[in-house]
Enzyme design. Structure first.
Site, PDB file in Angstrom:
ATOM      1  N   GLU A   9      -3.873  -0.030   8.116  1.00  0.00           N
ATOM      2  CA  GLU A   9      -2.670   0.090   8.805  1.00  0.00           C
ATOM      3  C   GLU A   9      -2.734  -0.573  10.261  1.00  0.00           C
ATOM      4  O   GLU A   9      -3.929  -0.402  10.648  1.00  0.00           O
ATOM      5  CB  GLU A   9      -2.565   1.725   8.967  1.00  0.00           C
ATOM      6  CG  GLU A   9      -1.923   2.489   7.815  1.00  0.00           C
ATOM      7  CD  GLU A   9      -1.809   3.904   8.085  1.00  0.00           C
ATOM      8  OE1 GLU A   9      -1.520   4.293   9.434  1.00  0.00           O
ATOM      9  OE2 GLU A   9      -1.756   4.744   7.122  1.00  0.00           O
TER      10      GLU A   9
ATOM     11  N   ARG B  81       0.937  -1.045   0.093  1.00  0.00           N
ATOM     12  CA  ARG B  81      -0.080   0.005  -0.136  1.00  0.00           C
ATOM     13  C   ARG B  81       0.829   1.235  -0.077  1.00  0.00           C
ATOM     14  O   ARG B  81       1.803   1.453   0.965  1.00  0.00           O
ATOM     15  CB  ARG B  81      -0.923   0.054   1.155  1.00  0.00           C
ATOM     16  CG  ARG B  81      -1.838   1.264   1.187  1.00  0.00           C
ATOM     17  CD  ARG B  81      -2.754   1.381   2.502  1.00  0.00           C
ATOM     18  NE  ARG B  81      -3.488   2.300   2.629  1.00  0.00           N
ATOM     19  CZ  ARG B  81      -3.432   3.411   3.595  1.00  0.00           C
ATOM     20  NH1 ARG B  81      -2.868   3.118   4.615  1.00  0.00           N
ATOM     21  NH2 ARG B  81      -3.885   4.509   3.323  1.00  0.00           N
TER      22      ARG B  81
ATOM     23  N   HIS C  86      -2.563  11.032   0.753  1.00  0.00           N
ATOM     24  CA  HIS C  86      -2.369  10.549   2.009  1.00  0.00           C
ATOM     25  C   HIS C  86      -1.790  11.915   2.971  1.00  0.00           C
ATOM     26  O   HIS C  86      -0.605  11.956   3.021  1.00  0.00           O
ATOM     27  CB  HIS C  86      -1.302   9.395   2.070  1.00  0.00           C
ATOM     28  CG  HIS C  86      -0.995   8.802   3.144  1.00  0.00           C
ATOM     29  ND1 HIS C  86      -1.309   7.481   3.541  1.00  0.00           N
ATOM     30  CD2 HIS C  86      -0.642   9.240   4.483  1.00  0.00           C
ATOM     31  CE1 HIS C  86      -1.041   7.277   4.661  1.00  0.00           C
ATOM     32  NE2 HIS C  86      -0.593   8.251   5.419  1.00  0.00           N
TER      33      HIS C  86
ATOM     34  N   TYR D 203      -4.953   1.297  15.611  1.00  0.00           N
ATOM     35  CA  TYR D 203      -3.915   1.147  16.380  1.00  0.00           C
ATOM     36  C   TYR D 203      -3.993   1.077  17.893  1.00  0.00           C
ATOM     37  O   TYR D 203      -3.442   0.419  18.661  1.00  0.00           O
ATOM     38  CB  TYR D 203      -2.973   2.425  16.496  1.00  0.00           C
ATOM     39  CG  TYR D 203      -2.275   2.793  14.959  1.00  0.00           C
ATOM     40  CD1 TYR D 203      -0.775   2.168  14.858  1.00  0.00           C
ATOM     41  CD2 TYR D 203      -2.876   3.358  14.047  1.00  0.00           C
ATOM     42  CE1 TYR D 203      -0.295   2.526  13.455  1.00  0.00           C
ATOM     43  CE2 TYR D 203      -2.287   3.430  12.650  1.00  0.00           C
ATOM     44  CZ  TYR D 203      -1.016   2.929  12.634  1.00  0.00           C
ATOM     45  OH  TYR D 203      -0.441   3.019  11.378  1.00  0.00           O
TER      46      TYR D 203
ATOM     47  N   GLU E   6      -7.381   8.665   6.078  1.00  0.00           N
ATOM     48  CA  GLU E   6      -7.810   9.151   7.443  1.00  0.00           C
ATOM     49  C   GLU E   6      -8.351  10.859   7.404  1.00  0.00           C
ATOM     50  O   GLU E   6      -7.764  11.719   7.833  1.00  0.00           O
ATOM     51  CB  GLU E   6      -6.640   9.101   8.212  1.00  0.00           C
ATOM     52  CG  GLU E   6      -6.006   7.917   8.624  1.00  0.00           C
ATOM     53  CD  GLU E   6      -5.052   7.767   9.747  1.00  0.00           C
ATOM     54  OE1 GLU E   6      -4.342   8.824  10.149  1.00  0.00           O
ATOM     55  OE2 GLU E   6      -4.752   6.631  10.141  1.00  0.00           O
TER      56      GLU E   6
ATOM     57  N   ASN F 113      -7.770   1.890   9.489  1.00  0.00           N
ATOM     58  CA  ASN F 113      -6.354   2.189  10.175  1.00  0.00           C
ATOM     59  C   ASN F 113      -6.452   1.923  11.598  1.00  0.00           C
ATOM     60  O   ASN F 113      -7.287   2.969  12.460  1.00  0.00           O
ATOM     61  CB  ASN F 113      -5.719   3.471  10.286  1.00  0.00           C
ATOM     62  CG  ASN F 113      -5.496   3.471   8.370  1.00  0.00           C
ATOM     63  OD1 ASN F 113      -5.266   2.422   7.635  1.00  0.00           O
ATOM     64  ND2 ASN F 113      -4.846   4.560   8.179  1.00  0.00           N
TER      65      ASN F 113
END
Length: 513
Positions: free
Chosen positions: A399, A118, A138, A326, A184, A324
């Site tokens: 991600e 990616r 991005h 985390y 995002e 994404n």
């Protein structure tokens, strides 16, 4: 040979034996960590045609600041401006020099055994066997368009983005089967237009101290234009290219899991508001043609409206959701309870407060990255939430990664032996496998990131890479996590076996919603 020389030779031989013993023991310990973590993973739920990859972005990786006629983007300008917020005073003029070293980096990907990569295309650059997974923008944005009409605050951005997307589809679509419009945007508008800590550095008090901006209104204007720009690009792709190119198109959101801090109805509603004012802010319009009810009820006329024509285009405006993920936070209600000022507590954020602790106990193991606590359960919970909220539209984990901070006394050995990163990936992949086993339609997983790179306002102080990059020589060295990821992918393929691999590969074309 005299006696003293014989003693010296014997001592040297003994020393070599001791060093050899410790080396074997050290390697054995490393392999044991890798093997034990592989044993724990539930591979049965993951199909053999699953995308295993690594992720990057143009500005954070490429360098080549003005190479081959590239124009300036907003981060080129911001990172060179005195007084910016980049903690180490660095910029990405060179970054990890992926622009000139991409063949070397592709070799690293091949060595890992990943089947997808990616990356993003720099809108300010426009340029050209691992499956490419391409993000159109991005975070970075052409500075010329910022200067001309204020980027995402102007409806003109919609038309220009669609034109840019059209060029990319036409030029690269025969080789690209997975397209992402935005990465995002939920964080992009928050950091750029509410807090003013990312370009274009717009905000107002009490959210920040910027020269220009309105933190109460501009985030919603920017988000509205981004949503319509996404739909414009999707319309171009579906009407001109998708049938012949056989690809799919989606959007990527920063998806944190928000855990109610108590079982009270108020806190549970607050956790849902937190999602409504972040990921659902973008997904509900794109999929259902409307903003979340929670946003409409709280914001009223502050929230822009879609025309009838726009609503028709918005319906089912993606083929997959990029996730994404985390970390996770506790959330408490601030609509019916008093809260100290902080992230989420204001009206235009949805009246909720987030915390990484409950009764002084962290939600998960703290890390050197201030916002990152290790809470693997969040992966299962956010994927399951999206499955139910959006009728199990295909999802891809675009991600997921673990960060550490470079310190003055950090040694190369410490940086390469990243057991905590292995543990993070191991437990999050296990949680993802659990969600898939329960029926979540997840098609891939991308580790952030292949290389240590420029991490926005953290500069080069925060490291998320599977490979260490020396800032001076740009030499790449695999960390222990790179070996672990390589073995994980290999073990997955071995477990599936050639017959099932062939059966599933027969139906591995990109997906459509």
């Amino acid at each position: 040979m005299d006696i003293s020389m014989k003693k010296l030779n014997i001592s040297f031989f003994i020393l070599l034996q001791i060093l050899f013993f410790f080396l074997l023991n050290f390697i054995s310990c490393e392999l044991l960590v890798i093997r034990e973590s592989l044993k724990k993973n539930n591979l049965s739920a993951v199909p053999s045609n699953f995308l295993f990859g690594t992720a990057s972005s143009a500005y954070q990786y490429e360098g080549g600041f003005l190479a081959d006629g590239k124009g300036l983007n907003n981060w080129d300008v911001y990172s060179h401006k005195p007084g910016n917020l980049i903690v180490d005073g660095s910029n990405a003029d060179i970054a990890v020099d992926h622009y000139h070293r991409y063949l070397e980096d592709i070799d690293l990907m091949h060595s890992l055994g990943v089947n997808s990569y990616r990356f993003s295309i720099s809108w300010a650059r426009i340029l050209p066997r691992i499956e490419p997974f391409v993000t159109l923008t991005h975070v970075d944005f052409p500075q010329e368009l910022e200067d001309r009409y204020g980027s995402w605050l102007s409806p003109e951005s919609q038309e220009d983005f669609a034109y840019f997307a059209d060029i990319c589809f036409k030029s690269f679509g025969d080789r690209v089967k997975y397209w992402v419009t935005f990465n995002e945007p939920d964080f992009q508008v928050k950091f750029g237009y509410r807090l003013g800590i990312f370009p274009p550095l717009r905000c107002s008090r009490p959210f920040g101290n910027c020269t220009y901006g309105d933190s109460e209104k501009e985030p919603f204007i920017a988000a509205h234009n981004i949503i319509l720009a996404h739909i414009a690009a999707v319309h171009v792709y579906r009407t001109k290219y998708q049938e012949s190119q056989r690809g799919s198109i989606g959007i990527v959101l920063h998806c944190m899991w928000y855990e109610p801090i108590s079982n009270s109805v108020a806190d549970k509603l607050a956790a849902e508001r937190a999602q409504s004012f972040s990921i659902n802010w973008f997904l509900e319009p794109i999929i259902y043609g409307r903003y979340p009810r929670e946003m409409q009820n709280i914001l009223g006329s502050i929230l822009p409206e879609f025309t009838t024509t726009e609503k028709q285009k918005l319906n089912q405006g993606l083929d997959f959701i990029g996730v994404n993920h985390y970390t996770s936070f506790y959330v408490k209600d601030c609509m019916f309870s008093a809260c100290e000022p902080g992230p989420g507590t204001s009206k235009t954020e949805g009246f909720w407060a987030q915390s990484s602790q409950k009764n002084g106990i962290p939600i998960g193991e703290p890390t050197e990255i201030s916002w990152l606590n290790v809470y693997p359960q969040g992966m299962d919970k956010i994927v399951t939430y999206l499955k139910h909220k959006y009728h199990n539209i295909p999802m891809i984990i675009t991600e997921n990664g673990y960060g550490d901070v470079i310190k003055a006394d950090s040694t190369i050995d410490e940086l390469l032996h990243d057991e905590k990163r292995i543990d993070f990936m191991d437990r999050h992949l296990d949680a993802l496998s659990t969600a898939i086993k329960k029926g979540a339609n997840v098609k891939g997983y991308f580790a952030w990131s292949l290389l240590d790179n420029f991490e926005w306002n953290s500069g080069y102080t925060a490291r998320f890479g599977l490979h260490h990059v020396d800032n001076k020589t740009l030499m790449r060295r695999p960390k222990m996590s790179a070996t672990w990821y390589k073995n994980f992918i290999a073990e997955h393929r071995k477990w599936k076996g050639p017959d099932q691999q062939q059966l599933e590969d027969a139906n591995d074309s990109p997906f459509y919603y």
